[in-house]
Design a protein around this motif. Structure first.
Motif, PDB file in Angstrom:
ATOM      1  N   ALA A  92       0.605  -1.615  -0.083  1.00  0.00           N
ATOM      2  CA  ALA A  92      -0.168   0.249  -0.041  1.00  0.00           C
ATOM      3  C   ALA A  92       1.052   1.043  -0.406  1.00  0.00           C
ATOM      4  CB  ALA A  92      -1.102   0.026   0.927  1.00  0.00           C
ATOM      5  N   THR A  93       2.174   1.491   1.170  1.00  0.00           N
ATOM      6  CA  THR A  93       2.887   2.240   1.177  1.00  0.00           C
ATOM      7  C   THR A  93       3.499   3.119  -0.417  1.00  0.00           C
ATOM      8  OG1 THR A  93       3.212   1.798   2.721  1.00  0.00           O
ATOM      9  CG2 THR A  93       4.969   3.426   1.833  1.00  0.00           C
ATOM     10  N   MET A  94       3.481   1.585  -1.627  1.00  0.00           N
ATOM     11  CA  MET A  94       4.280   2.544  -3.310  1.00  0.00           C
ATOM     12  C   MET A  94       2.942   2.321  -4.007  1.00  0.00           C
ATOM     13  SD  MET A  94       7.161   1.491  -4.221  1.00  0.00           S
ATOM     14  CE  MET A  94       6.825   2.851  -4.859  1.00  0.00           C
ATOM     15  N   VAL A  95       2.045   2.147  -3.633  1.00  0.00           N
ATOM     16  CA  VAL A  95       0.950   2.236  -4.412  1.00  0.00           C
ATOM     17  C   VAL A  95       0.669   4.046  -4.114  1.00  0.00           C
ATOM     18  CG1 VAL A  95      -1.480   2.339  -4.605  1.00  0.00           C
ATOM     19  CG2 VAL A  95      -0.095   0.341  -4.473  1.00  0.00           C
ATOM     20  N   PHE A  96       0.676   4.637  -3.235  1.00  0.00           N
ATOM     21  CA  PHE A  96       0.471   5.672  -1.876  1.00  0.00           C
ATOM     22  C   PHE A  96       1.876   6.763  -2.590  1.00  0.00           C
ATOM     23  CE2 PHE A  96      -2.841   3.508   0.790  1.00  0.00           C
ATOM     24  CZ  PHE A  96      -3.503   4.206  -0.015  1.00  0.00           C
ATOM     25  N   MET A  97       2.976   6.048  -2.692  1.00  0.00           N
ATOM     26  CA  MET A  97       3.945   7.000  -3.014  1.00  0.00           C
ATOM     27  C   MET A  97       4.115   7.733  -5.062  1.00  0.00           C
ATOM     28  SD  MET A  97       6.529   8.320  -2.270  1.00  0.00           S
ATOM     29  CE  MET A  97       7.055   7.581  -0.898  1.00  0.00           C
ATOM     30  N   VAL A  98       3.466   6.237  -5.631  1.00  0.00           N
ATOM     31  CA  VAL A  98       3.328   6.146  -6.646  1.00  0.00           C
ATOM     32  C   VAL A  98       2.454   7.573  -7.160  1.00  0.00           C
ATOM     33  CG1 VAL A  98       2.799   5.514  -8.911  1.00  0.00           C
ATOM     34  CG2 VAL A  98       4.338   3.960  -7.601  1.00  0.00           C
ATOM     35  N   VAL A  99       1.651   7.487  -6.682  1.00  0.00           N
ATOM     36  CA  VAL A  99      -0.003   8.094  -6.511  1.00  0.00           C
ATOM     37  C   VAL A  99       0.248   9.737  -6.686  1.00  0.00           C
ATOM     38  CG1 VAL A  99      -2.172   9.102  -5.635  1.00  0.00           C
ATOM     39  CG2 VAL A  99      -1.441   6.809  -6.344  1.00  0.00           C
ATOM     40  N   GLU A 100       1.282   9.902  -5.068  1.00  0.00           N
ATOM     41  CA  GLU A 100       2.281  11.032  -4.728  1.00  0.00           C
ATOM     42  C   GLU A 100       2.838  11.562  -6.047  1.00  0.00           C
ATOM     43  OE1 GLU A 100       2.090  12.884  -0.802  1.00  0.00           O
ATOM     44  OE2 GLU A 100       1.219  11.837  -2.001  1.00  0.00           O
ATOM     45  N   ALA A 101       3.651  11.112  -6.757  1.00  0.00           N
ATOM     46  CA  ALA A 101       4.642  11.595  -7.537  1.00  0.00           C
ATOM     47  C   ALA A 101       3.659  12.028  -8.530  1.00  0.00           C
ATOM     48  CB  ALA A 101       5.591  10.490  -7.809  1.00  0.00           C
TER      49      ALA A 101
ATOM     50  N   ILE B 233      -5.202  13.987   1.147  1.00  0.00           N
ATOM     51  CA  ILE B 233      -5.688  12.922   1.632  1.00  0.00           C
ATOM     52  C   ILE B 233      -4.273  11.679   1.731  1.00  0.00           C
ATOM     53  CG2 ILE B 233      -8.031  11.885   1.091  1.00  0.00           C
ATOM     54  CD1 ILE B 233      -9.449  13.991   0.961  1.00  0.00           C
ATOM     55  N   ASN B 234      -3.584  12.271   0.280  1.00  0.00           N
ATOM     56  CA  ASN B 234      -3.372  11.215  -0.459  1.00  0.00           C
ATOM     57  C   ASN B 234      -1.378  10.429   0.452  1.00  0.00           C
ATOM     58  OD1 ASN B 234      -2.491   8.996  -2.407  1.00  0.00           O
ATOM     59  ND2 ASN B 234      -0.659   9.874  -2.085  1.00  0.00           N
ATOM     60  N   THR B 235      -1.662  11.962   1.215  1.00  0.00           N
ATOM     61  CA  THR B 235      -0.395  11.872   1.840  1.00  0.00           C
ATOM     62  C   THR B 235      -0.023  11.422   3.193  1.00  0.00           C
ATOM     63  OG1 THR B 235       0.306  14.431   0.850  1.00  0.00           O
ATOM     64  CG2 THR B 235       1.842  13.631   3.180  1.00  0.00           C
ATOM     65  N   PHE B 236      -1.525  11.436   3.636  1.00  0.00           N
ATOM     66  CA  PHE B 236      -1.992  11.107   4.602  1.00  0.00           C
ATOM     67  C   PHE B 236      -2.065   9.610   4.585  1.00  0.00           C
ATOM     68  CE2 PHE B 236      -4.668  14.331   7.913  1.00  0.00           C
ATOM     69  CZ  PHE B 236      -3.972  14.779   7.900  1.00  0.00           C
ATOM     70  N   LEU B 237      -1.866   9.011   3.774  1.00  0.00           N
ATOM     71  CA  LEU B 237      -2.326   7.486   3.527  1.00  0.00           C
ATOM     72  C   LEU B 237      -1.535   6.831   3.122  1.00  0.00           C
ATOM     73  CD1 LEU B 237      -5.426   7.943   1.011  1.00  0.00           C
ATOM     74  CD2 LEU B 237      -5.280   6.916   3.057  1.00  0.00           C
ATOM     75  N   LEU B 238       0.054   7.399   2.699  1.00  0.00           N
ATOM     76  CA  LEU B 238       0.828   7.473   2.256  1.00  0.00           C
ATOM     77  C   LEU B 238       1.641   6.582   3.733  1.00  0.00           C
ATOM     78  CD1 LEU B 238       3.234   6.161   1.006  1.00  0.00           C
ATOM     79  CD2 LEU B 238       4.325   9.472   0.578  1.00  0.00           C
ATOM     80  N   ILE B 239       1.452   8.239   4.743  1.00  0.00           N
ATOM     81  CA  ILE B 239       2.570   8.110   6.053  1.00  0.00           C
ATOM     82  C   ILE B 239       2.013   6.634   6.798  1.00  0.00           C
ATOM     83  CG2 ILE B 239       3.784   9.539   5.581  1.00  0.00           C
ATOM     84  CD1 ILE B 239       1.414  11.756   8.099  1.00  0.00           C
ATOM     85  N   GLY B 240       0.171   6.774   6.781  1.00  0.00           N
ATOM     86  CA  GLY B 240      -0.117   5.938   7.565  1.00  0.00           C
ATOM     87  C   GLY B 240      -0.107   4.500   7.731  1.00  0.00           C
TER      88      GLY B 240
END
Length: 321
Positions: free
Chosen positions: A98-107, A136-143
């Motif tokens: 999940a971290t990787m997915v949210f990191m890609v979305v963040e980029a 919101i995506n940043t929250f999901l990423l660090i979470g």
């Protein structure tokens, strides 16, 4: 704990800490109006891999891209390590994915803001909505990163059966906190545009029905933040009744304290007319409040203490299957 798992847990928490710094620097880019420092080029900066003779805005934006790139590489390393260390289905492995997915979305969101020029002095509704989604995506990423470390340390996996009422409360708390965070990102954008003179009236102006929507957020966000912050006190009380264990009690009241502290910081931010440094402090505590709530939720939804989630064995350095 086995040294292999201890090293992974430390690396996962290092990722969380480093990404908090990247988030702060990204907010500094926005607060200083430096988002267009590299023009509308991405991933290059003004058409160059390394800009030559950059000005201040370009240096600020370029350094943010470099630190964000490092965060991406660290996320890749975290994922690869998790895939090798934990068996399929282990919560730490899922959290790392999940971290990787949210990191890609963040980029991708960051790239879109640059390519569509939703930076610097842009005061459009599109930019405001994009920043809200970005937060919101940043929250999901660090979470997800925090949960990777949490479950890798041997914490039990969530067990949702029979917890419908509790699950509903926690989902509402998480959604409410995400909405407060996203409204805060939009409010901070309005403060920046007021300070840069893009929006008329300045940060001391009175708010009336003809005010710009971004100015109205200076009322909407504090109201939302106060309501959610006070609701966290009730959540802490219910959490302690549900699980009176000392560790849960400490985490519950720490979560409530951070949220209430955020209300205080918000008041200070308004009184000081939103200086850049105070915006960064306010954002940092918003991230910490989110992390505390995520970990509290994970604790309350965990299986009973008598049920453990064993680490998967690793044979000859190969991924566990």
């Amino acid at each position: 704990m086995d040294s292999r798992y201890r090293a992974f847990v430390n690396f996962a928490w290092l990722n969380v800490g480093y990404n908090l710094l990247v988030i702060m620097w990204g907010a500094f880019v926005r607060a200083t109006g430096s988002g267009a420092g590299c023009g509308d080029h991405w991933p290059l900066c003004d058409g160059q891999v390394i800009p030559r003779a950059p000005d201040t805005a370009q240096m600020i934006e370029f350094s943010h891209r470099v630190t964000s790139g490092i965060a991406l590489l660290l996320a890749v390393a975290l994922l690869v390590w998790a895939l090798r260390l934990f068996a399929a289905g282990h919560p730490a492995r899922r959290a790392a994915i999940a971290t990787m997915v949210f990191m890609v979305v963040e980029a991708l969101i960051g790239a879109a803001l640059v390519l569509f020029q939703l930076v610097a002095h842009d005061a459009s509704l599109t930019r405001a909505l994009s920043l809200g989604l970005h937060l919101i995506n940043t929250f999901l990423l660090i979470g997800a990163m925090a949960l990777t470390a949490w479950y890798a340390s041997g914490k039990p996996a969530p067990e949702l059966r029979g917890k419908g009422g509790l699950l509903g409360i926690l989902i509402a708390a998480l959604i409410g906190t995400a909405l407060v965070g996203s409204s805060g990102a939009v409010t901070a954008l309005g403060d920046t545009l007021l300070q840069l003179g893009v929006l008329p009236g300045g940060v001391s102006q009175s708010i009336n029905r003809d005010s710009h929507p971004l100015v109205w957020m200076r009322i909407i966000h504090p109201v939302l933040g106060t309501l959610v912050g006070l609701a966290m006190i009730t959540l802490a009380q219910r959490a302690v009744r549900y699980d009176p264990a000392p560790s849960t009690r400490r985490l519950a009241w720490a979560t409530a304290a951070i949220f209430v502290g955020q209300i205080f910081l918000g008041v200070v931010n308004v009184l000081l007319k939103a200086p850049v440094w105070m915006q960064l402090v306010h954002l940092l505590f918003a991230d910490l409040a989110w992390l505390a709530l995520v970990l509290l939720s994970a604790t309350l939804l965990a299986r009973p203490a008598t049920v453990t989630v064993p680490h998967a064995p690793v044979v000859s350095g190969s991924p566990a299957r």
